[in-house]
Design a protein around this motif. Sequence first.
Motif, mmCIF file in Angstrom:
data_model
loop_
_atom_site.group_PDB
_atom_site.id
_atom_site.type_symbol
_atom_site.label_atom_id
_atom_site.label_comp_id
_atom_site.label_asym_id
_atom_site.label_seq_id
_atom_site.Cartn_x
_atom_site.Cartn_y
_atom_site.Cartn_z
ATOM 1 N N SER A 52 0.815 -1.215 0.000
ATOM 2 C CA SER A 52 0.000 0.000 0.000
ATOM 3 C C SER A 52 0.847 1.263 0.000
ATOM 4 N N TYR A 53 2.067 1.167 0.566
ATOM 5 C CA TYR A 53 2.945 2.341 0.634
ATOM 6 C C TYR A 53 4.380 1.848 0.479
ATOM 7 N N PRO A 54 5.012 2.122 -0.653
ATOM 8 C CA PRO A 54 6.291 1.468 -0.984
ATOM 9 C C PRO A 54 7.503 1.965 -0.201
ATOM 10 N N LYS A 55 7.346 2.979 0.644
ATOM 11 C CA LYS A 55 8.512 3.554 1.314
ATOM 12 C C LYS A 55 8.724 3.055 2.747
ATOM 13 N N HIS A 56 7.896 2.124 3.203
ATOM 14 C CA HIS A 56 8.080 1.599 4.559
ATOM 15 C C HIS A 56 9.498 1.053 4.744
ATOM 16 N N GLN A 57 10.043 1.225 5.960
ATOM 17 C CA GLN A 57 11.389 0.746 6.258
ATOM 18 C C GLN A 57 11.445 0.097 7.637
#
Length: 670
Positions: free
Chosen positions: A295-300
């Motif tokens: 849903s949100y490609p920037k998770h880390q």
Amino acid sequence: MCVFQRVIPFVEKNDKLLDPQVEAYRAAVSFYEQFPHPQYKETLIVMPTGCGKTGLMSLLPFKLSSGRVLVIAPGKIIRKTVFQELDSVSNPEETFWYKRDVILDRDLFPKSYVYKGWNSKDQSDRDRTIDKLKSADIVITNVHKITGSSPEQCLTNLIEKDFFDMIIIDEAHHVAADMWQKTIDHFTASKIIKLTATPVRNDGQKVSNNPYDPIYSFGLGEAIKNGLIKDIIRKEEIPDKLEFYNPKNDQTYTPSQARALLGDEWVNETLIMSESCSKTVIKHTLNTLKKKRKSYPKHQVLAVACNDEHAKLLTKWFQDEGATASYVSSHLSDFENETRISNFANNEYDVMINIQMLGEGFNNPNISVISMFRPFKSISLYAQVIGRGLRLIREPNARESDNFCDVIYHKELQLEELWRKYKSEKAYADIKQTNITIQLSIDDFFNLGAIEKTPVPNRTPRDKSTPNEEPGTIRFAKRGDIKSYMSYGLGNEDSFSSGGLDRYRKTNVQTAINLEFKQQKELAEKREKYKKLLESGVIDASEYNSLLSEMEKSNQQELQAKHDELKGFILLEQMRADFEIWLNSKVTDLFTRISLDEKGFELWEDAGTLAGDRINNIGYIVSNIRKTSFERTKKRITAYNAEDFAHAKESVNSKIDFYLKSYPTMKDKE
């Protein structure tokens, strides 16, 4: 007149400010108006990560400081973060004052300067540094540059004791260190405001001795309830089979046998250095990351290691599983650490392994998974690690499911007790909300006739005590090995807030969270209008800047005029609102420390006069406090002045002390 007295900030009714920022600022202004005596110059504000502490520091000097302000950060990362919000000289449009419309005329922004020391081989550099300090309204530095550097580098040796009128200390739970205290003792500032998310120091002692502290408190549970930070989901890796092997005697043990015979330390060190156990947690971590990135490609991911050797191993093990990973450590150069941190912030790594480097002040909202590979002895250190994953993702394409932080670790690290203590903030928030409801419903509190009785001698107190735990430095060497290991999978899932786990599961398939914020329409519309005129060539850069300046000055003048007209009313309204919040926090804290249940009726029954409607313990104490204040002032709260509010707070503290003595916990009795 200094800029902080000359300029009126746009705070009340400013939709770009967070509620805790407005309430905390209001609390500070109210307190120093009510208690101007030097004995009360040190105050404490408690706010969790992600709720606007840096912005609050930008607000606090206005109306409070009559001179220069010193902002002290515990380290370079926080110092840099703070300065970015206050850099009015080189980047005024990135300041908190501009972005939040706090000061509408940028020509009135305070001037800020970061003190990093000076070249001791160049006397002229020393002179230039002193000139910069004198020309600044706000000086930002870290504590080591004040008293901890070489003598010629110490800030205390460059300027006079009365150089600053106000000192703001960020992450004040570090205040136990000698350097912090030397700074406070050295300067003759009229006001010292400490900010922290942790009102207990790392050595277990209180951060403040002011009887009215914290003058404002906004807890973690409240922040989650208000949608200011991510909710937290804890997940434990549960082993289906786990055997420990001791090479010294060629024996194999179950976890309980190993702890009993070899000790917790041996088990923990063996566990965290085990590739099989660690890689199981790593796989769960990366699977969680993969799901979140749909849903949100920037998770880390932020992973927590024990030492350099462990960090290097974890980096390799994460890379073995296909992740891009790196680590930061005090053993690396400043340049290398800053490069890796910058690359992580730019999403070049999936995972960053941390060894107590990315602590308070590290701001990366994309951290949404915390992977723990070390035990903790201190609740404050445990909370600091989780805090790195709490900042809200405010991107318009982020979904509600993206604003949960998954905390993953191995069950045998035995962090359940720390999770329980950490989660107690949620109960505190629930009680506080109840208190607000009751306070607002009691209009005729002075007619209730509530009178305290003497303490009941044989009442059995309810034990709410928890032992203080001392933090320790952990250095591990591999002592044993894992004989065999099979994973049962992730389990023992829990959420910080009530219903959080259900919401977490539902929101993975729900629509995007609405992150719209109201704007100050006139400013936003005119700025956009002038920008379009500039881009289309209708006006040039000089005309653009002139129009902006004229518009900003006009708005600021209008704000100042309205404030001057209503300043008495505004101040009293601020003090009234602050008193309600402060009283609510005091009563909430009381019920975490006494043997009475907030929903019980012991106080009403003990009073001996059973006429009228029953009132529970919260309502009884609040009404009693209000009755005492009314009897002393003969005024309703709407007619209070600053002195009346000061007397009311004095009465509250007296009542709180009475109930603490009357209904102590088992720990208090000891």
